[in-house]
Design a protein around this motif. Sequence first.
Motif, PDB file in Angstrom:
ATOM      1  N   GLY A   1       6.820  15.518  -6.731  1.00  0.00           N
ATOM      2  CA  GLY A   1       6.832  14.236  -7.420  1.00  0.00           C
ATOM      3  C   GLY A   1       7.202  14.348  -8.881  1.00  0.00           C
TER       4      GLY A   1
ATOM      5  N   ARG B   1       7.848  10.543  -9.538  1.00  0.00           N
ATOM      6  CA  ARG B   1       7.669   9.601  -8.433  1.00  0.00           C
ATOM      7  C   ARG B   1       6.177   9.523  -8.132  1.00  0.00           C
ATOM      8  NH1 ARG B   1      12.014  13.564  -8.245  1.00  0.00           N
ATOM      9  NH2 ARG B   1      13.663  12.217  -8.984  1.00  0.00           N
ATOM     10  N   GLY B   2       5.737   8.407  -7.689  1.00  0.00           N
ATOM     11  CA  GLY B   2       4.327   8.241  -7.353  1.00  0.00           C
ATOM     12  C   GLY B   2       4.042   6.764  -7.207  1.00  0.00           C
ATOM     13  N   LYS B   3       2.733   6.442  -7.184  1.00  0.00           N
ATOM     14  CA  LYS B   3       2.363   5.046  -6.973  1.00  0.00           C
ATOM     15  C   LYS B   3       2.801   4.159  -8.125  1.00  0.00           C
ATOM     16  CE  LYS B   3      -1.359   5.741  -3.693  1.00  0.00           C
ATOM     17  NZ  LYS B   3      -2.778   5.891  -3.473  1.00  0.00           N
TER      18      LYS B   3
ATOM     19  N   MET C   1       6.445   3.406  -7.835  1.00  0.00           N
ATOM     20  CA  MET C   1       6.595   2.476  -6.702  1.00  0.00           C
ATOM     21  C   MET C   1       6.260   1.044  -7.135  1.00  0.00           C
ATOM     22  SD  MET C   1       7.230   2.829  -3.481  1.00  0.00           S
ATOM     23  CE  MET C   1       7.022   1.973  -1.942  1.00  0.00           C
TER      24      MET C   1
ATOM     25  N   LEU D   1      15.352   9.065  -6.219  1.00  0.00           N
ATOM     26  CA  LEU D   1      14.732   9.540  -4.982  1.00  0.00           C
ATOM     27  C   LEU D   1      15.759  10.187  -4.063  1.00  0.00           C
ATOM     28  CD1 LEU D   1      12.255   6.655  -4.187  1.00  0.00           C
ATOM     29  CD2 LEU D   1      11.657   9.034  -4.556  1.00  0.00           C
TER      30      LEU D   1
ATOM     31  N   LYS E   1      16.799  13.782  -4.928  1.00  0.00           N
ATOM     32  CA  LYS E   1      15.791  14.751  -4.537  1.00  0.00           C
ATOM     33  C   LYS E   1      15.810  14.979  -3.021  1.00  0.00           C
ATOM     34  CE  LYS E   1      11.075  15.807  -5.568  1.00  0.00           C
ATOM     35  NZ  LYS E   1       9.796  15.256  -5.962  1.00  0.00           N
ATOM     36  N   ASP E   2      16.198  13.882  -2.341  1.00  0.00           N
ATOM     37  CA  ASP E   2      16.130  13.876  -0.885  1.00  0.00           C
ATOM     38  C   ASP E   2      17.233  14.702  -0.248  1.00  0.00           C
ATOM     39  OD1 ASP E   2      14.792  12.609   1.411  1.00  0.00           O
ATOM     40  OD2 ASP E   2      16.808  11.855   1.780  1.00  0.00           O
TER      41      ASP E   2
END
Lengths: 193, 193
Positions: A15, A108-110, A113, A188, A191-192
């Motif tokens: 993350g 990345r995280g809550k 989001m 995202l 990273k994916d």
Amino acid sequence: MESNGKNSLNDGTNGKVGTKGSTLWVCELVFRLVCVATTLAAAVVMGDAKETEQVPLQLTPSLPAVLYPVTAKSSYSSAFVYFIIANAIACGYSIISLGGAIANRGRRGKLAMLIFIIDELMLALLFSGNGAAAAIGNVGENGNSHVGWNKICNVFTKFCSHVKISVILSLVGALNYVFLALISIISLHKKDT
Amino acid sequence: MESNGKNSLNDGTNGKVGTKGSTLWVCELVFRLVCVATTLAAAVVMGDAKETEQVPLQLTPSLPAVLYPVTAKSSYSSAFVYFIIANAIACGYSIISLGGAIANRGRRGKLAMLIFIIDELMLALLFSGNGAAAAIGNVGENGNSHVGWNKICNVFTKFCSHVKISVILSLVGALNYVFLALISIISLHKKDT
């Protein structure tokens, strides 16, 4: 990792972000700053849109026309009021989300989001406000002879200029929210893959 | 992996999806189907909005009023025309993207990225169209006494009902694009965390 030294933004799958991520993060901050500036300016310019003109008024055919002061004001149109509120909300949120993005540092995280979800709502809010203001501005500019709505921009030129400028400013802010959504997904996605 | 058998949707980190991903994929297909239906219906209902009414017209004060046929039509307003075009484009794209989403089967990659980008543009397009149509509909409903724009919905009730229904339908379609953006980010986020 943080232990890597110079780059305080992290790499890997936990993350955190790498060099590309930090570039995206800087872009995000710039876009949010532009959003703050443009939505604030749009709300202020529209809120400030007011003009009083002397309009000739023919009371009876036998008498000469008398000049009567008529005022055009953004608060007279619910679409313009909605536009101001939408831009004010977007501006307030842009400031808060700028703080959130700085605190989050591109991770990345809550929080990321939550920011993405509210970004989408701001995008919708700003584009609907733009559409509403542009539609009323268009009737003001050209009128609508089919329903007897007369154009007013031939009289209230300064007022209509304010409306045009504020719609353009708000459009820039709204487009910035599109770019912010793209940054989220690219971030995202990179990273994916 | 594909060799896992029953589940044809893949798991892992190579841009393929697992069980949760397949649920999101089904949701995506449903949302896209709703988008097709609502934007198509919105464009048709607005395009079909036409009403002719007999309006009393006083030619001279000494003569009784004569009834004169007046027509309200969505094509008479540039905001309504923009709304129809926006919904038609969104409908066409929704059909194509539904095909793309079926072909992609919830995997991440360039196609998913492209779909996300165009989804964002459709979201912006639909909300601006909604804002424009709602603003003009509001003036039709209430008028604007400050600039002398009379309300028309007291005469053209059927026409105004069409406008209201089409704006609501388009709003549902536009909100579906918000949900689709959330699905994209949740899908990537789930894999990321």
